[in-house]
Design an enzyme around this catalytic site. Structure first.
Site, PDB file in Angstrom:
ATOM      1  N   LYS A  95       0.845  -1.190   0.000  1.00  0.00           N
ATOM      2  CA  LYS A  95       0.000   0.000   0.000  1.00  0.00           C
ATOM      3  C   LYS A  95       0.879   1.239   0.000  1.00  0.00           C
ATOM      4  O   LYS A  95       1.687   1.438   0.898  1.00  0.00           O
ATOM      5  CB  LYS A  95      -0.898  -0.012   1.237  1.00  0.00           C
ATOM      6  CG  LYS A  95      -1.711   1.262   1.413  1.00  0.00           C
ATOM      7  CD  LYS A  95      -2.723   1.116   2.527  1.00  0.00           C
ATOM      8  CE  LYS A  95      -3.408   2.433   2.834  1.00  0.00           C
ATOM      9  NZ  LYS A  95      -4.400   2.297   3.905  1.00  0.00           N
TER      10      LYS A  95
ATOM     11  N   LYS B 228      -2.330  -1.469  -3.781  1.00  0.00           N
ATOM     12  CA  LYS B 228      -3.213  -0.315  -3.619  1.00  0.00           C
ATOM     13  C   LYS B 228      -2.405   0.968  -3.661  1.00  0.00           C
ATOM     14  O   LYS B 228      -1.416   1.051  -2.938  1.00  0.00           O
ATOM     15  CB  LYS B 228      -3.930  -0.460  -2.274  1.00  0.00           C
ATOM     16  CG  LYS B 228      -4.745   0.749  -1.876  1.00  0.00           C
ATOM     17  CD  LYS B 228      -5.269   0.580  -0.484  1.00  0.00           C
ATOM     18  CE  LYS B 228      -5.901   1.892  -0.058  1.00  0.00           C
ATOM     19  NZ  LYS B 228      -6.245   1.922   1.315  1.00  0.00           N
TER      20      LYS B 228
END
Ligand code: PBG
Length: 333
Positions: free
Chosen positions: A203, A256
């Protein structure tokens, strides 16, 4: 060294992970790699404590912040539209410096599972940014540094309370070092060996989370998240983060934002042997909404194209605010 004829016993942690991922039709279909259907989409839903009427989320089309009752109605309609995986974000009315209890989340989980049972696989986002006064994903010590031990304890309490309430899976999004192993241990010790973990394993610190932070009221009150989320330039750091999560026991991995991580999906898949999903985050989704609103394209066509590209890049599953539109886009299931 194993001698010829010796039986090599599998690692119990890996065996448990396989067992977890094969335990239901929802999970077996989610981890299927050769077709693309409603089974591979995850729909985020926001439940906000004490909200009387739904509040639209700026930029995210038909996504809204819901009170509990209203969220049940929304999820009911989503299931009719073919959704099978929901990712729950719970937003409390009050914040704390050291969050230890997560009642809104537990209550919402209980209500959803009571209403819909095994018709869905309910994932619960585990993070502290909606629960702390400062809006960061961690707790801080007196000198302003991340206080890792208490942070992991707090995340563990959140995960166990979600699981106790009936969550099928948890999805840690905080990016604290060691949290995957720590959460797996907390779940196992509480008897939740069957609760799946879809870890936000790679992420990035990103500018694409804007609409979400309004929805979850989770924008940091000071500073940013660059001291715990990954720098977009750091390819090896990004790969290593997912490798660590896999080793620590994550069942499913994730990149992400999805769009800015397409190049990493396949390498992570290859180096871990784990399924990697992509989160089409709020800013990505809002950019499609914005294009369509300005007459530059058809929304469903734009959405369909992005989902196909995630799949082409090797994403096993996609978390998208448009999961409920899947059938409209022509997906089966
Ligand atoms: C919480 C969390 C965030 C998102 C998912 N979980 C925001 C952040 O890290 O700042 C972003 C999702 C989106 O933008 O759609 N840690």
């Amino acid at each position: 060294m194993a001698e010829d004829g010796d039986v090599v016993s599998p690692s119990p942690a890996a065996a448990w992970s396989r067992l977890r991922l094969r335990q239901s039709t929802h999970l077996r279909d989610l981890t299927d790699e050769t077709t693309f259907s409603m089974a591979h989409l995850v729909q985020p839903v926001f439940v906000v404590e004490g909200l009387a009427a739904p509040e639209p989320i700026a930029g995210l089309g038909d996504n809204a912040r819901h009170g509990e009752q209203d969220a049940l109605a929304r999820i009911g309609r989503d299931l009719e539209a073919g959704v099978r995986h929901v990712l729950l974000f719970a937003v409390p009315g009050e914040r704390d410096d050291r969050p230890a209890r997560f009642p809104v989340m537990a209550q919402a989980v209980r209500a959803i599972k009571t209403a819909f049972g095994d018709a869905l696989h309910l994932w619960v986002d585990i993070c502290l940014c909606a629960w702390t006064r400062h809006g960061h994903c961690a707790l801080f010590d007196d000198r302003g540094g991340i206080d890792l031990g208490p942070t992991l304890a707090s995340l563990g309490a959140a995960a166990v309370s979600a699981a106790d309430a009936g969550a099928d899976g948890i999805s840690p999004s905080d990016m604290m070092d060691g949290r995957t192993a720590s959460l797996r241990q907390a779940l196992d010790e509480a008897g939740h060996q069957r609760v799946t973990m879809m870890s936000y394993s790679t992420k990035f610190a990103s500018h694409f989370y804007g609409p979400f932070r309004g929805a979850a009221d989770s924008a940091p009150r000071h500073g940013d998240r660059r001291h715990y989320q990954i720098d977009v330039r750091a390819r090896h750091d990004a790969l290593a983060s997912s490798v660590r999560c896999a080793r620590e026991g994550a069942d499913l991995l994730m990149v992400k934002p999805g769009l800015t991580s397409l190049d990493l999906i396949d390498p992570i898949r290859t180096s871990t042997g784990r399924l990697v999903g992509a989160y089409q985050v709020s800013g990505e989704y809002a950019s499609l909404v914005g294009l369509a609103e300005r007459g530059f394209g058809d929304f469903d066509a734009l959405l369909r194209e992005t989902l196909l590209v995630f799949r082409r890049a090797g994403a096993g599953y996609v978390i998208t605010y448009g999961a409920r539109r899947g059938r409209t886009l022509g997906l089966a299931g």
